[in-house]
Design a protein around this motif. Structure first.
Motif, mmCIF file in Angstrom:
data_model
loop_
_atom_site.group_PDB
_atom_site.id
_atom_site.type_symbol
_atom_site.label_atom_id
_atom_site.label_comp_id
_atom_site.label_asym_id
_atom_site.label_seq_id
_atom_site.Cartn_x
_atom_site.Cartn_y
_atom_site.Cartn_z
ATOM 1 N N ALA A 67 0.848 -1.197 0.000
ATOM 2 C CA ALA A 67 0.000 0.000 0.000
ATOM 3 C C ALA A 67 0.880 1.244 0.000
ATOM 4 C CB ALA A 67 -0.897 -0.003 1.237
ATOM 5 N N PRO A 68 0.595 2.228 -0.866
ATOM 6 C CA PRO A 68 1.418 3.438 -0.895
ATOM 7 C C PRO A 68 1.247 4.250 0.380
ATOM 8 C CG PRO A 68 -0.521 3.706 -2.275
ATOM 9 C CD PRO A 68 -0.512 2.281 -1.836
ATOM 10 N N ALA A 69 2.354 4.838 0.830
ATOM 11 C CA ALA A 69 2.300 5.691 2.007
ATOM 12 C C ALA A 69 1.725 7.045 1.631
ATOM 13 C CB ALA A 69 3.708 5.868 2.582
ATOM 14 N N PRO A 70 1.076 7.742 2.566
ATOM 15 C CA PRO A 70 0.549 9.068 2.249
ATOM 16 C C PRO A 70 1.680 10.034 1.946
ATOM 17 C CG PRO A 70 0.407 8.620 4.614
ATOM 18 C CD PRO A 70 0.808 7.336 3.964
ATOM 19 N N ARG A 71 1.467 10.932 0.968
ATOM 20 C CA ARG A 71 2.508 11.883 0.591
ATOM 21 C C ARG A 71 2.646 12.958 1.655
ATOM 22 N NH1 ARG A 71 3.368 16.479 -3.350
ATOM 23 N NH2 ARG A 71 5.482 16.167 -4.100
ATOM 24 N N ARG A 72 3.871 13.172 2.106
ATOM 25 C CA ARG A 72 4.140 14.168 3.135
ATOM 26 C C ARG A 72 4.520 15.490 2.476
ATOM 27 N NH1 ARG A 72 5.443 11.719 8.127
ATOM 28 N NH2 ARG A 72 6.844 13.413 8.675
ATOM 29 N N ALA A 73 4.183 16.585 3.130
ATOM 30 C CA ALA A 73 4.551 17.905 2.610
ATOM 31 C C ALA A 73 6.062 18.065 2.628
ATOM 32 C CB ALA A 73 3.901 18.993 3.458
ATOM 33 N N ALA A 74 6.595 18.767 1.615
ATOM 34 C CA ALA A 74 8.027 19.018 1.577
ATOM 35 C C ALA A 74 8.432 19.875 2.766
ATOM 36 C CB ALA A 74 8.387 19.733 0.273
ATOM 37 N N PRO A 75 9.471 19.465 3.508
ATOM 38 C CA PRO A 75 9.855 20.245 4.689
ATOM 39 C C PRO A 75 10.487 21.579 4.311
ATOM 40 C CG PRO A 75 11.437 18.492 4.301
ATOM 41 C CD PRO A 75 10.309 18.270 3.324
ATOM 42 N N ARG A 109 2.815 16.242 -14.387
ATOM 43 C CA ARG A 109 1.593 15.844 -15.077
ATOM 44 C C ARG A 109 0.503 15.530 -14.055
ATOM 45 N NH1 ARG A 109 2.186 13.686 -20.028
ATOM 46 N NH2 ARG A 109 -0.050 14.071 -20.211
ATOM 47 N N ASP A 110 0.918 14.967 -12.921
ATOM 48 C CA ASP A 110 0.027 14.716 -11.789
ATOM 49 C C ASP A 110 0.150 15.898 -10.827
ATOM 50 O OD1 ASP A 110 -1.251 13.942 -9.481
ATOM 51 O OD2 ASP A 110 -0.051 12.144 -9.139
ATOM 52 N N PRO A 111 -0.859 16.766 -10.718
ATOM 53 C CA PRO A 111 -0.730 17.972 -9.889
ATOM 54 C C PRO A 111 -0.366 17.691 -8.427
ATOM 55 C CG PRO A 111 -2.666 18.127 -11.293
ATOM 56 C CD PRO A 111 -2.162 16.717 -11.426
ATOM 57 N N SER A 112 -0.682 16.510 -7.928
ATOM 58 C CA SER A 112 -0.327 16.205 -6.536
ATOM 59 C C SER A 112 1.178 16.074 -6.353
ATOM 60 C CB SER A 112 -1.015 14.910 -6.085
ATOM 61 O OG SER A 112 -0.435 13.773 -6.707
ATOM 62 N N GLN A 113 1.923 15.986 -7.466
ATOM 63 C CA GLN A 113 3.381 15.858 -7.402
ATOM 64 C C GLN A 113 4.099 17.170 -7.739
ATOM 65 O OE1 GLN A 113 4.793 13.111 -6.361
ATOM 66 N NE2 GLN A 113 3.099 11.671 -6.474
ATOM 67 N N ASP A 114 3.380 18.288 -7.754
ATOM 68 C CA ASP A 114 4.005 19.578 -8.042
ATOM 69 C C ASP A 114 5.094 19.903 -7.022
ATOM 70 O OD1 ASP A 114 2.323 19.881 -10.174
ATOM 71 O OD2 ASP A 114 1.140 21.517 -9.315
ATOM 72 N N ILE A 115 6.075 20.688 -7.469
ATOM 73 C CA ILE A 115 7.221 21.065 -6.640
ATOM 74 C C ILE A 115 7.174 22.566 -6.401
ATOM 75 C CG2 ILE A 115 9.739 21.221 -6.580
ATOM 76 C CD1 ILE A 115 9.803 18.706 -8.336
ATOM 77 N N GLU A 116 7.058 22.958 -5.157
ATOM 78 C CA GLU A 116 7.027 24.379 -4.790
ATOM 79 C C GLU A 116 8.451 24.881 -4.582
ATOM 80 O OE1 GLU A 116 4.325 25.452 -1.621
ATOM 81 O OE2 GLU A 116 3.213 23.590 -1.925
ATOM 82 N N LEU A 169 8.090 5.718 -6.262
ATOM 83 C CA LEU A 169 8.864 5.955 -5.039
ATOM 84 C C LEU A 169 8.502 7.316 -4.452
ATOM 85 C CD1 LEU A 169 12.324 4.598 -6.258
ATOM 86 C CD2 LEU A 169 10.574 3.386 -4.929
ATOM 87 N N ASP A 170 7.889 7.307 -3.267
ATOM 88 C CA ASP A 170 7.330 8.529 -2.691
ATOM 89 C C ASP A 170 8.368 9.604 -2.407
ATOM 90 O OD1 ASP A 170 4.764 7.464 -2.700
ATOM 91 O OD2 ASP A 170 5.029 6.530 -0.745
ATOM 92 N N ASN A 171 9.582 9.212 -2.024
ATOM 93 C CA ASN A 171 10.576 10.193 -1.592
ATOM 94 C C ASN A 171 11.542 10.596 -2.697
ATOM 95 O OD1 ASN A 171 9.560 10.099 1.142
ATOM 96 N ND2 ASN A 171 10.523 8.090 1.290
ATOM 97 N N VAL A 172 11.383 10.011 -3.887
ATOM 98 C CA VAL A 172 12.103 10.469 -5.074
ATOM 99 C C VAL A 172 11.092 11.308 -5.837
ATOM 100 C CG1 VAL A 172 13.522 9.793 -7.044
ATOM 101 C CG2 VAL A 172 13.410 8.319 -5.022
ATOM 102 N N GLN A 173 11.116 12.610 -5.605
ATOM 103 C CA GLN A 173 9.964 13.463 -5.892
ATOM 104 C C GLN A 173 9.963 14.081 -7.281
ATOM 105 O OE1 GLN A 173 10.909 15.690 -2.415
ATOM 106 N NE2 GLN A 173 9.362 14.671 -1.162
ATOM 107 N N PHE A 174 11.035 13.885 -8.028
ATOM 108 C CA PHE A 174 11.077 14.304 -9.431
ATOM 109 C C PHE A 174 12.031 13.367 -10.159
ATOM 110 C CE2 PHE A 174 14.155 16.877 -7.064
ATOM 111 C CZ PHE A 174 15.334 16.657 -7.760
ATOM 112 N N PHE A 175 11.895 13.309 -11.475
ATOM 113 C CA PHE A 175 12.772 12.450 -12.265
ATOM 114 C C PHE A 175 13.669 13.302 -13.136
ATOM 115 C CE2 PHE A 175 13.885 9.812 -15.987
ATOM 116 C CZ PHE A 175 14.557 8.808 -15.309
#
Length: 511
Positions: free
Chosen positions: A20-28, A104-111, A154-160
């Motif tokens: 099961a995927p872990a919930p995405r945590r906000a970038a610290p 492409r997936d807005p939930s993966q945007d990088i601020e 991979l949840d903690n590899v946040q961009f490719f």
């Protein structure tokens, strides 16, 4: 590449993982590590301004010369392009801050706001570590696509960021276009790629516009950016890379303005001197991008590296590298510029204890310094010479721990929990069954997916697994089953009709 090689066939036969995927945590938001004082940074900045004004950079392309001279710069008789202080200051005042690198997936945007940290892949490895044998093999386009597919999960590899060079591409145009396509097809996270020639930038931009629906739609939500190494230290431009930078800025693609000086080789042997030169080289690229497009999305990418002076090779896992990276990040923050850096460039050839401590040291310091983007944080081995799928999975666990440790500690009436303490000591005498404990199990803790936390007897009873064996199996299962489909079939057909895409459709679906 032979697309039905034994390593590919064996991957496809693996059963699907039930995780099961872990919930995405906000970038610290970090930035507590400050190796340089405010006075130190000011002196380094002044030295950089002097370098740009008095020494300048050689080998600028004619287009770059025209851009800078047209804004008050000067080309000397010996061909060095000088940047007046007033121009650098004007560019620094005008460059954009606090923007978003979209996915492409807005939930993966990088601020890209001050000191908000994201970790991802990267590199230009010519080799890949085979999952079955551990052998170092030439990297191919299908391997790059596999790397993107794995990172997509991979949840903690946040961009490719493009992690390897596809050695089976015959021309530079094939390499540039197919690298962008394979990355975009493999993940819905933000993609960073490279480009060798300015005309190829237009091809990649055209592909992005097709995927977005229009040029305007892409510029509103840019899901691909360009890694550009515009300088060849010490203090030289790469003329073609200059033109790639100019083309990317003009077309509205986000540009990573990267500089790689090696301390003691292509930059001074002192940290301060290395920072002054690298900062000057990076600012020169930022100014160029801003001149051609004042609305450019430009990321300051000073990446000074340490040389092992005994061998002349890179020492990416050294303590000196870790502190140098943190200091370079501080210089970006001195100007309040969105920034990226490299950390995790282990010298180890395999995912072993050496890789673990070298990666953990450098990535932790980059994260604690507050780098917006930490590239090469996962998956690389041998001083960026090889990409390892097994390491991607292990490093994802490591990054979860590092990012979790970087999060601020909330202190308020609820978290101080005085009432809960009073209730517990007068009641059951422990907190394991308290509602707060249960409620915070997933929000306040990061649980590794593959690091072993069993008791010794249970670990032995289960066959004494290692993190390597668990990661290898997870990577095999993912690559056998995870085939993203976020590119609609009709758009994919349109892309293939316009560009010579080398990745076969049948390679992009489950066997």
């Amino acid at each position: 590449m032979e697309n039905n090689s034994p390593r590919q066939r064996q991957r496809r036969r693996r059963p699907k993982a039930d995780v099961a995927p872990a919930p995405r945590r906000a970038a610290p938001v970090t930035g507590r590590l400050r190796p340089l004082s405010q006075e130190d940074m000011a002196r380094i900045s002044e030295a950089s301004f002097d370098i740009l004004h008095d020494i300048g950079l050689s080998d600028a392309s004619p287009e770059a010369v025209r851009a800078v001279v047209g804004r008050g710069g000067q080309e000397t008789e010996d061909g060095r392009l000088l940047f007046p202080r007033s121009l650098v200051e004007e560019a620094l005042a005008g460059l954009r801050r606090d923007f978003t690198l979209c996915a492409r997936d807005p939930s993966q945007d990088i601020e890209m706001t001050r000191s908000r940290v994201h970790t991802g892949s990267g590199g230009a490895s010519p080799m890949v570590v085979d999952l079955e044998t551990g052998a170092y093999l030439p990297a191919m386009l299908a391997d790059l696509y596999d790397a993107a597919r794995l990172v997509d999960t991979l949840d903690n590899v946040q961009f490719f960021s493009r992690s390897m060079i596809a050695g089976d591409m015959e021309t530079l145009r094939d390499l540039d276009i197919n690298t962008a396509y394979a990355a975009l097809a493999g993940t819905s996270k933000h993609v960073m790629t490279s480009c060798s020639q300015a005309e190829h930038v237009r091809d990649i931009a055209g592909m992005c516009f097709l995927l977005a629906g229009s040029a305007e739609a892409f510029r509103a939500r840019p899901f691909l950016s360009l890694n550009i190494n515009h300088a060849v230290p010490p203090l030289r431009f790469d003329p073609e890379a200059c033109n790639v930078l100019l083309a990317g800025a003009e077309l509205g693609l986000p540009v990573m303005v990267n500089t790689f000086g090696q301390m003691g080789a292509s930059s001074p042997v002192t940290i301060a001197g290395c920072l002054a030169q690298t900062n000057a080289e990076t600012l020169a690229g930022m100014v160029l991008a801003w001149i051609v497009n004042p609305e450019v999305t430009a990321i300051y990418g000073a990446r000074p590296m340490v040389t092992d002076l005994r061998s002349g090779g890179m020492a990416g896992g050294s303590g000196e590298q870790a502190i140098l990276t943190a200091a370079a990040t501080q210089m970006a923050q001195f100007y309040n510029l969105p920034n990226s850096t490299i950390a995790g460039a282990t010298d180890s050839k395999i995912a072993d204890a050496q890789a673990g401590y070298e990666k953990a040291l450098s990535v932790t310091m980059a994260v604690q310094a507050g780098a917006n983007l930490v590239t090469q944080a996962a998956g690389t081995q041998a001083g960026l010479m090889a990409t390892s799928f097994e390491a991607y999975v292990i490093d994802n666990d490591m990054l979860g721990a590092i990012l979790g440790a970087a999060s601020p500690i909330p202190v308020d009436a609820q978290t101080l929990a005085v009432d809960v303490i009073a209730q517990t000591v007068r009641g059951e005498g422990h907190f394991l069954g308290h509602p707060d404990t249960y409620a915070r199990m997933k929000s306040d803790f990061v649980y590794p997916a593959h690091a072993d936390r069993q008791a010794p007897d249970a670990w032995l009873a289960n066959g004494a697994p290692t993190i390597n064996s668990a990661a290898r199996q997870a990577a095999q299962e993912t690559l056998a089953n995870h085939f993203p489909s976020h590119i609609p079939a009709e758009i994919d057909r349109d892309i293939r009709s316009r560009f010579d895409i080398k990745l076969p459709r049948e390679r992009m679906r489950q066997a």
